[in-house]
Design a protein around this motif. Structure first.
Motif, short mmCIF file in Angstrom:
data_model
loop_
_atom_site.label_atom_id
_atom_site.label_comp_id
_atom_site.label_asym_id
_atom_site.label_seq_id
_atom_site.Cartn_x
_atom_site.Cartn_y
_atom_site.Cartn_z
N ALA A 173 0.84 -1.21 0.00
CA ALA A 173 0.00 0.00 0.00
C ALA A 173 0.87 1.26 0.00
N ARG A 174 1.94 1.24 0.78
CA ARG A 174 2.83 2.41 0.83
C ARG A 174 3.54 2.61 -0.50
N MET A 175 3.92 1.53 -1.14
CA MET A 175 4.59 1.64 -2.43
C MET A 175 3.63 2.19 -3.49
N LEU A 176 2.38 1.76 -3.44
CA LEU A 176 1.38 2.31 -4.37
C LEU A 176 1.12 3.78 -4.09
N ASP A 177 1.08 4.17 -2.81
CA ASP A 177 0.94 5.58 -2.46
C ASP A 177 2.09 6.39 -3.03
N ALA A 178 3.30 5.87 -2.94
CA ALA A 178 4.46 6.56 -3.47
C ALA A 178 4.36 6.72 -4.98
N ALA A 179 3.89 5.69 -5.67
CA ALA A 179 3.72 5.77 -7.12
C ALA A 179 2.66 6.82 -7.47
N ARG A 180 1.57 6.84 -6.71
CA ARG A 180 0.50 7.83 -6.94
C ARG A 180 1.06 9.24 -6.76
N LEU A 181 1.85 9.45 -5.72
CA LEU A 181 2.43 10.78 -5.48
C LEU A 181 3.41 11.16 -6.58
N ARG A 182 4.15 10.20 -7.11
CA ARG A 182 5.03 10.48 -8.25
C ARG A 182 4.22 10.91 -9.46
N LEU A 183 3.08 10.26 -9.68
CA LEU A 183 2.21 10.65 -10.80
C LEU A 183 1.69 12.07 -10.63
N ILE A 184 1.26 12.40 -9.42
CA ILE A 184 0.76 13.74 -9.16
C ILE A 184 1.88 14.77 -9.36
N SER A 185 3.08 14.44 -8.92
CA SER A 185 4.23 15.33 -9.12
C SER A 185 4.49 15.55 -10.61
N GLU A 186 4.33 14.50 -11.40
CA GLU A 186 4.53 14.62 -12.84
C GLU A 186 3.45 15.49 -13.48
N VAL A 187 2.22 15.33 -13.01
CA VAL A 187 1.12 16.19 -13.48
C VAL A 187 1.46 17.65 -13.20
N GLU A 188 1.95 17.91 -12.00
CA GLU A 188 2.32 19.27 -11.60
C GLU A 188 3.47 19.79 -12.45
N ALA A 189 4.50 18.97 -12.63
CA ALA A 189 5.67 19.39 -13.40
C ALA A 189 5.32 19.71 -14.84
N ARG A 190 4.38 18.99 -15.40
CA ARG A 190 3.99 19.22 -16.80
C ARG A 190 2.93 20.32 -16.95
N GLY A 191 2.43 20.80 -15.83
CA GLY A 191 1.41 21.84 -15.89
C GLY A 191 0.08 21.36 -16.44
N LEU A 192 -0.17 20.07 -16.33
CA LEU A 192 -1.38 19.48 -16.92
C LEU A 192 -2.65 20.01 -16.29
N ALA A 193 -2.66 20.14 -14.96
CA ALA A 193 -3.87 20.59 -14.28
C ALA A 193 -4.28 21.98 -14.76
N LEU A 194 -3.33 22.88 -14.80
CA LEU A 194 -3.63 24.25 -15.23
C LEU A 194 -4.02 24.32 -16.70
N SER A 195 -3.35 23.52 -17.53
CA SER A 195 -3.70 23.52 -18.96
C SER A 195 -5.08 22.92 -19.20
N ASP A 196 -5.54 22.08 -18.28
CA ASP A 196 -6.90 21.52 -18.37
C ASP A 196 -7.94 22.48 -17.79
N SER B 243 -6.26 24.31 -9.46
CA SER B 243 -5.09 23.78 -8.75
C SER B 243 -4.91 22.31 -9.12
N THR B 244 -3.72 21.82 -8.86
CA THR B 244 -3.46 20.41 -9.11
C THR B 244 -4.32 19.54 -8.19
N GLY B 245 -4.49 19.97 -6.94
CA GLY B 245 -5.32 19.21 -6.01
C GLY B 245 -6.75 19.05 -6.50
N ARG B 246 -7.31 20.15 -7.01
CA ARG B 246 -8.68 20.08 -7.55
C ARG B 246 -8.73 19.19 -8.79
N TRP B 247 -7.70 19.28 -9.62
CA TRP B 247 -7.65 18.46 -10.81
C TRP B 247 -7.60 16.97 -10.45
N VAL B 248 -6.74 16.63 -9.47
CA VAL B 248 -6.64 15.23 -9.03
C VAL B 248 -7.98 14.76 -8.50
#
Length: 93
Positions: free
Chosen positions: A52-75, A79-84
């Motif tokens: 479960a912790r490893m999956l949480d870490a993978a999920r957080l990496r995905l969210i970080s990637e969304v943030e880094a690419r600016g996907l939430a704002l471009s959509d 905020s990224t939190g609202r987008w997620v």
């Protein structure tokens, strides 16, 4: 694009690995626990917690990637939190 479409498209090794995890998680969610020996239960529980912790870490990496690419704002999200929350169907914190 749905989860199934992402996995069918073979878009990445990450997506393929996640598909495998989802398949295993489905089996684990309905598997017969009576087969687990009593003495093995603590270790199995620890392994489940680790997974479960490893999956949480993978999920957080995905969210970080969304943030880094600016996907939430471009959509158009405020905020990224609202987008997620919107993408995952959860409630923002």
């Amino acid at each position: 694009m749905s989860v199934e479409q992402v996995f069918e498209a073979g878009s990445s090794a990450f997506a393929a690995d996640l598909a495998s995890v989802l398949t295993a998680a489905h089996r684990l969610g309905s598997g017969p626990l009576w087969e687990v020996q009593t003495g093995d239960l603590p270790g199995v529980l620890r392994a489940a917690e680790t997974a479960a912790r490893m999956l949480d870490a993978a999920r957080l990496r995905l969210i970080s990637e969304v943030e880094a690419r600016g996907l939430a704002l471009s959509d158009g999200a405020v905020s990224t939190g609202r987008w997620v929350a919107e993408v995952t169907g959860t409630t923002p914190a």
